[in-house]
Scaffold this motif. Structure first.
Motif, PDB file in Angstrom:
ATOM      1  N   ASP A 316      -4.008   7.267  -9.243  1.00 59.66           N
ATOM      2  CA  ASP A 316      -3.879   8.094 -10.442  1.00 59.66           C
ATOM      3  C   ASP A 316      -5.199   8.207 -11.198  1.00 59.66           C
ATOM      4  O   ASP A 316      -5.463   9.240 -11.827  1.00 59.66           O
ATOM      5  N   LEU A 317      -6.053   7.175 -11.134  1.00 61.98           N
ATOM      6  CA  LEU A 317      -7.357   7.275 -11.790  1.00 61.98           C
ATOM      7  C   LEU A 317      -8.186   8.389 -11.166  1.00 61.98           C
ATOM      8  O   LEU A 317      -8.846   9.158 -11.879  1.00 61.98           O
ATOM      9  N   ALA A 318      -8.156   8.491  -9.844  1.00 65.94           N
ATOM     10  CA  ALA A 318      -8.897   9.580  -9.170  1.00 65.94           C
ATOM     11  C   ALA A 318      -8.353  10.941  -9.582  1.00 65.94           C
ATOM     12  O   ALA A 318      -9.121  11.858  -9.918  1.00 65.94           O
ATOM     13  N   TRP A 319      -7.023  11.092  -9.573  1.00 65.91           N
ATOM     14  CA  TRP A 319      -6.421  12.373  -9.945  1.00 65.91           C
ATOM     15  C   TRP A 319      -6.620  12.666 -11.436  1.00 65.91           C
ATOM     16  O   TRP A 319      -6.856  13.818 -11.820  1.00 65.91           O
ATOM     17  N   PRO A 416     -14.332  10.789  -7.674  1.00 72.92           N
ATOM     18  CA  PRO A 416     -12.872  10.736  -7.451  1.00 72.92           C
ATOM     19  C   PRO A 416     -12.497  10.726  -5.972  1.00 72.92           C
ATOM     20  O   PRO A 416     -11.543  10.047  -5.573  1.00 72.92           O
ATOM     21  N   GLN A 417     -13.237  11.441  -5.151  1.00 75.47           N
ATOM     22  CA  GLN A 417     -12.963  11.415  -3.711  1.00 75.47           C
ATOM     23  C   GLN A 417     -13.277  10.037  -3.125  1.00 75.47           C
ATOM     24  O   GLN A 417     -12.560   9.551  -2.236  1.00 75.47           O
ATOM     25  N   LEU A 418     -14.339   9.398  -3.622  1.00 80.60           N
ATOM     26  CA  LEU A 418     -14.631   8.017  -3.205  1.00 80.60           C
ATOM     27  C   LEU A 418     -13.465   7.109  -3.565  1.00 80.60           C
ATOM     28  O   LEU A 418     -13.042   6.266  -2.755  1.00 80.60           O
ATOM     29  N   PHE A 419     -12.931   7.257  -4.773  1.00 79.42           N
ATOM     30  CA  PHE A 419     -11.803   6.422  -5.193  1.00 79.42           C
ATOM     31  C   PHE A 419     -10.591   6.639  -4.280  1.00 79.42           C
ATOM     32  O   PHE A 419      -9.863   5.688  -3.954  1.00 79.42           O
ATOM     33  N   LEU A 420     -10.364   7.875  -3.857  1.00 84.53           N
ATOM     34  CA  LEU A 420      -9.248   8.150  -2.943  1.00 84.53           C
ATOM     35  C   LEU A 420      -9.484   7.501  -1.581  1.00 84.53           C
ATOM     36  O   LEU A 420      -8.550   6.953  -0.974  1.00 84.53           O
ATOM     37  N   VAL A 421     -10.722   7.559  -1.090  1.00 87.89           N
ATOM     38  CA  VAL A 421     -11.054   6.901   0.181  1.00 87.89           C
ATOM     39  C   VAL A 421     -10.810   5.398   0.075  1.00 87.89           C
ATOM     40  O   VAL A 421     -10.217   4.773   0.977  1.00 87.89           O
ATOM     41  N   VAL A 422     -11.244   4.813  -1.025  1.00 90.10           N
ATOM     42  CA  VAL A 422     -11.070   3.368  -1.219  1.00 90.10           C
ATOM     43  C   VAL A 422      -9.589   3.007  -1.275  1.00 90.10           C
ATOM     44  O   VAL A 422      -9.163   1.983  -0.723  1.00 90.10           O
ATOM     45  N   MET A 423      -8.775   3.838  -1.915  1.00 91.88           N
ATOM     46  CA  MET A 423      -7.339   3.558  -1.968  1.00 91.88           C
ATOM     47  C   MET A 423      -6.689   3.692  -0.587  1.00 91.88           C
ATOM     48  O   MET A 423      -5.756   2.964  -0.260  1.00 91.88           O
ATOM     49  N   ALA A 424      -7.183   4.624   0.223  1.00 98.53           N
ATOM     50  CA  ALA A 424      -6.672   4.727   1.595  1.00 98.53           C
ATOM     51  C   ALA A 424      -7.012   3.451   2.375  1.00 98.53           C
ATOM     52  O   ALA A 424      -6.159   2.905   3.096  1.00 98.53           O
ATOM     53  N   LEU A 425      -8.239   2.979   2.213  1.00102.40           N
ATOM     54  CA  LEU A 425      -8.637   1.716   2.853  1.00102.40           C
ATOM     55  C   LEU A 425      -7.818   0.546   2.321  1.00102.40           C
ATOM     56  O   LEU A 425      -7.440  -0.358   3.071  1.00102.40           O
ATOM     57  N   HIS A 426      -7.540   0.570   1.018  1.00104.97           N
ATOM     58  CA  HIS A 426      -6.728  -0.480   0.392  1.00104.97           C
ATOM     59  C   HIS A 426      -5.338  -0.547   1.028  1.00104.97           C
ATOM     60  O   HIS A 426      -4.850  -1.628   1.368  1.00104.97           O
ATOM     61  N   ALA A 427      -4.725   0.607   1.198  1.00102.72           N
ATOM     62  CA  ALA A 427      -3.386   0.643   1.797  1.00102.72           C
ATOM     63  C   ALA A 427      -3.413   0.109   3.223  1.00102.72           C
ATOM     64  O   ALA A 427      -2.550  -0.690   3.619  1.00102.72           O
ATOM     65  N   VAL A 428      -4.413   0.503   3.992  1.00104.77           N
ATOM     66  CA  VAL A 428      -4.511   0.064   5.390  1.00104.77           C
ATOM     67  C   VAL A 428      -4.725  -1.442   5.461  1.00104.77           C
ATOM     68  O   VAL A 428      -4.041  -2.153   6.222  1.00104.77           O
ATOM     69  N   LEU A 429      -5.676  -1.964   4.666  1.00106.68           N
ATOM     70  CA  LEU A 429      -5.973  -3.395   4.740  1.00106.68           C
ATOM     71  C   LEU A 429      -4.780  -4.233   4.300  1.00106.68           C
ATOM     72  O   LEU A 429      -4.438  -5.241   4.940  1.00106.68           O
ATOM     73  N   CYS A 430      -4.133  -3.847   3.190  1.00101.00           N
ATOM     74  CA  CYS A 430      -3.012  -4.637   2.692  1.00101.00           C
ATOM     75  C   CYS A 430      -1.845  -4.629   3.677  1.00101.00           C
ATOM     76  O   CYS A 430      -1.220  -5.671   3.918  1.00101.00           O
ATOM     77  N   LEU A 431      -1.553  -3.474   4.252  1.00103.16           N
ATOM     78  CA  LEU A 431      -0.478  -3.422   5.250  1.00103.16           C
ATOM     79  C   LEU A 431      -0.812  -4.279   6.461  1.00103.16           C
ATOM     80  O   LEU A 431       0.070  -4.923   7.049  1.00103.16           O
ATOM     81  N   TRP A 432      -2.078  -4.284   6.834  1.00102.60           N
ATOM     82  CA  TRP A 432      -2.522  -5.120   7.959  1.00102.60           C
ATOM     83  C   TRP A 432      -2.309  -6.599   7.633  1.00102.60           C
ATOM     84  O   TRP A 432      -1.756  -7.364   8.448  1.00102.60           O
ATOM     85  N   VAL A 433      -2.721  -7.026   6.439  1.00 98.58           N
ATOM     86  CA  VAL A 433      -2.548  -8.428   6.033  1.00 98.58           C
ATOM     87  C   VAL A 433      -1.069  -8.784   5.981  1.00 98.58           C
ATOM     88  O   VAL A 433      -0.650  -9.849   6.475  1.00 98.58           O
ATOM     89  N   PHE A 434      -0.243  -7.909   5.397  1.00102.02           N
ATOM     90  CA  PHE A 434       1.180  -8.219   5.268  1.00102.02           C
ATOM     91  C   PHE A 434       1.880  -8.205   6.629  1.00102.02           C
ATOM     92  O   PHE A 434       2.874  -8.909   6.826  1.00102.02           O
ATOM     93  N   TRP A 435       1.380  -7.398   7.563  1.00106.05           N
ATOM     94  CA  TRP A 435       1.933  -7.406   8.924  1.00106.05           C
ATOM     95  C   TRP A 435       1.593  -8.708   9.628  1.00106.05           C
ATOM     96  O   TRP A 435       2.447  -9.297  10.310  1.00106.05           O
TER      97      TRP A 435
END
Length: 453
Positions: A316-319, A416-435
């Motif tokens: 939401d910060l990026a948007w 803002p596009q950088l922030f969106l990229v970072v959030m995409a990476l955040h989702a991938v890394l966290c899902l990987w850790v939780f898996w």
């Protein structure tokens, strides 16, 4: 040998009245303040021409200063961590604080001589001192606090450190804006170092956890050994990866918020200060909230909660930034929106709320990770595990700089596009850790999504 604290658990803020916590808390505050006080003063000298810059631009100088503080964690944190496991920790901490007094004395000499090379060398020494202290401060906590107090103690330590860093940055900048500023810096740094040593004298004894440990003086081999200790427990290792991701995120946002304010929001310098304060306050609130949310336990469930909140408010910060830029373009060429004007716009409040809540989410995310690392590491290797974490943290912070450079510099995308990229990476890394560690999501469902019979 029983070395863990057997004291009756007390409330989070009650720890501030206990000798088994308060002296360490004050010692850490002094070290964090001094590092940033000296660094900010040095950057002011370079920025405003008070000292020779060797013909380098201020952007290059900023990167040089950042590298000077990160490199010691790669070189010395693993080596120092083995000493923390082998020897009595409180005495080791006092020796480090004595070294800080000597380093700040050398810093005063460097300021008097106006020697840029010596000033940067002193900065490297402050980074080295911090790298040696970091494994100690986290490894000693489980010996003085019960497991029920670990989350609260980590929350207080994280909050105090964040505040000390912020105040140190302000103090270093303000000190050099007044007459005789270099002497205020020299005297202030020495005074804080001395007060830190005085606090360290009262830290209770923390017996060695592995007196027979064979010392390894080669940094590379010791780093591998420390990482091997971290990998003994899969949960601990993945907690380190997840915790290092927090430092990646913090590096991105603290680096980009000033330029985000200037280039995207067209906000004046006062707006930058407000957003940084909101981010700091959010981190402190989140860190302190963990003790209540965990109900006095070391609770893995808080990690997915914090990660989810980071994702929500990061997106939401990026948007919100993009929406604000469209609704409120710059008032004119080389003109910026003043703070008071922005406070009258709802879209600005949305940005401020996102920054505040992003900080809260980060605090909720990282504090239980620290407590999990401490509680589940093998006591004999705990400091070495934390030393391995310091190395991985530093590598993630370097990666954050490279991602920022790639997205903003090479691709030419917006912040803002950088922030969106970072959030995409955040989702991938966290899902990987939780898996890899299902306990996180299992505890999250049990704690926050109970199944009704």
């Amino acid at each position: 040998m029983k070395t863990e604290s057997a004291a009756a658990p007390v409330s989070q803020f009650g720890l501030l009245r206990r000798e088994r916590f308060m002296p360490l808390f004050l010692t850490q505050l002094g070290g964090a303040f001094n590092d940033n006080f000296y660094k900010s003063a040095l950057l002011m000298l370079f920025t405003y021409g008070g000292i020779e810059r060797w013909g380098l631009s201020i952007d290059v100088i900023n990167n040089l200063v950042a590298a000077t503080l990160i490199v010691p964690f790669l070189l010395f944190a693993p080596v120092a961590s083995q000493y923390a496991d082998k020897f009595e920790k409180a005495r080791f901490i006092r020796a480090i604080k004595v070294a800080e007094i000597a380093i700040m004395g050398l810093g005063a000499l460097a300021l008097w001589l106006h020697s840029a090379a010596l000033l940067v060398f002193v900065l490297f020494l402050t980074g080295t001192q911090s790298a040696c202290f970091s494994p100690l401060k986290y490894a000693i906590l489980p010996q003085h606090l019960s497991e029920k107090e670990l989350t609260g103690g980590n929350g207080l330590l994280h909050t105090g450190t964040s505040v000390a860093i912020f105040l140190g940055m302000i103090a270093g900048t303000v000190a050099l804006s007044v007459a005789g500023g270099i002497w205020w810096v020299a005297f202030g740094a020495l005074l804080i170092a001395w007060l830190g040593w005085r606090a360290s004298v009262k830290i209770p004894v923390a017996p060695p956890m592995d007196p027979e440990l064979r010392l390894e003086r080669n940094p590379y081999r010791q780093t591998l050994r420390s990482i091997g200790c971290a990998r003994e427990n899969a949960m601990v290792f993945w907690c380190i990866i997840a915790s290092s991701w927090y430092w990646f995120l913090g590096s991105v946002y603290l680096t980009q918020l000033p330029n985000f304010t200037r280039a995207v929001l067209s906000g004046a310098s006062a707006v930058v200060s407000l957003l940084l304060i909101l981010f700091l306050v959010g981190i402190c609130l989140g860190a302190l909230l963990c003790a209540r949310l965990s109900r006095g336990a070391v609770e893995p469930a808080l990690v997915p909660l914090g990660a989810l909140l980071v994702l929500i408010f990061g997106l939401d910060l990026a948007w919100a930034g993009q929406a604000f830029a469209q609704a409120h373009p710059p008032p004119g060429a080389d003109q910026l929106h003043p703070l008071l004007a922005m406070l009258g716009w709802p879209s600005a409040w949305r940005v401020m709320a996102d920054v505040l809540m992003l900080g809260v989410a980060g605090g909720v995310y990282v504090v239980p990770l620290s407590a999990l690392i401490q509680s589940r590491s093998r006591p004999a290797h705990r400091a070495q595990v934390i030393g391995a974490g310091n190395v991985i943290n530093a590598l993630f912070m370097v990666a954050a700089s490279l991602v920022g450079l790639g997205v903003l510099g090479l691709l030419g995308w917006s912040i803002p596009q950088l922030f969106l990229v970072v959030m995409a990476l955040h989702a991938v890394l966290c899902l990987w850790v939780f898996w890899r560690q299902p306990e996180f999501l299992t505890r999250f469902r049990e704690r926050f999504l109970p199944v009704r019979q």
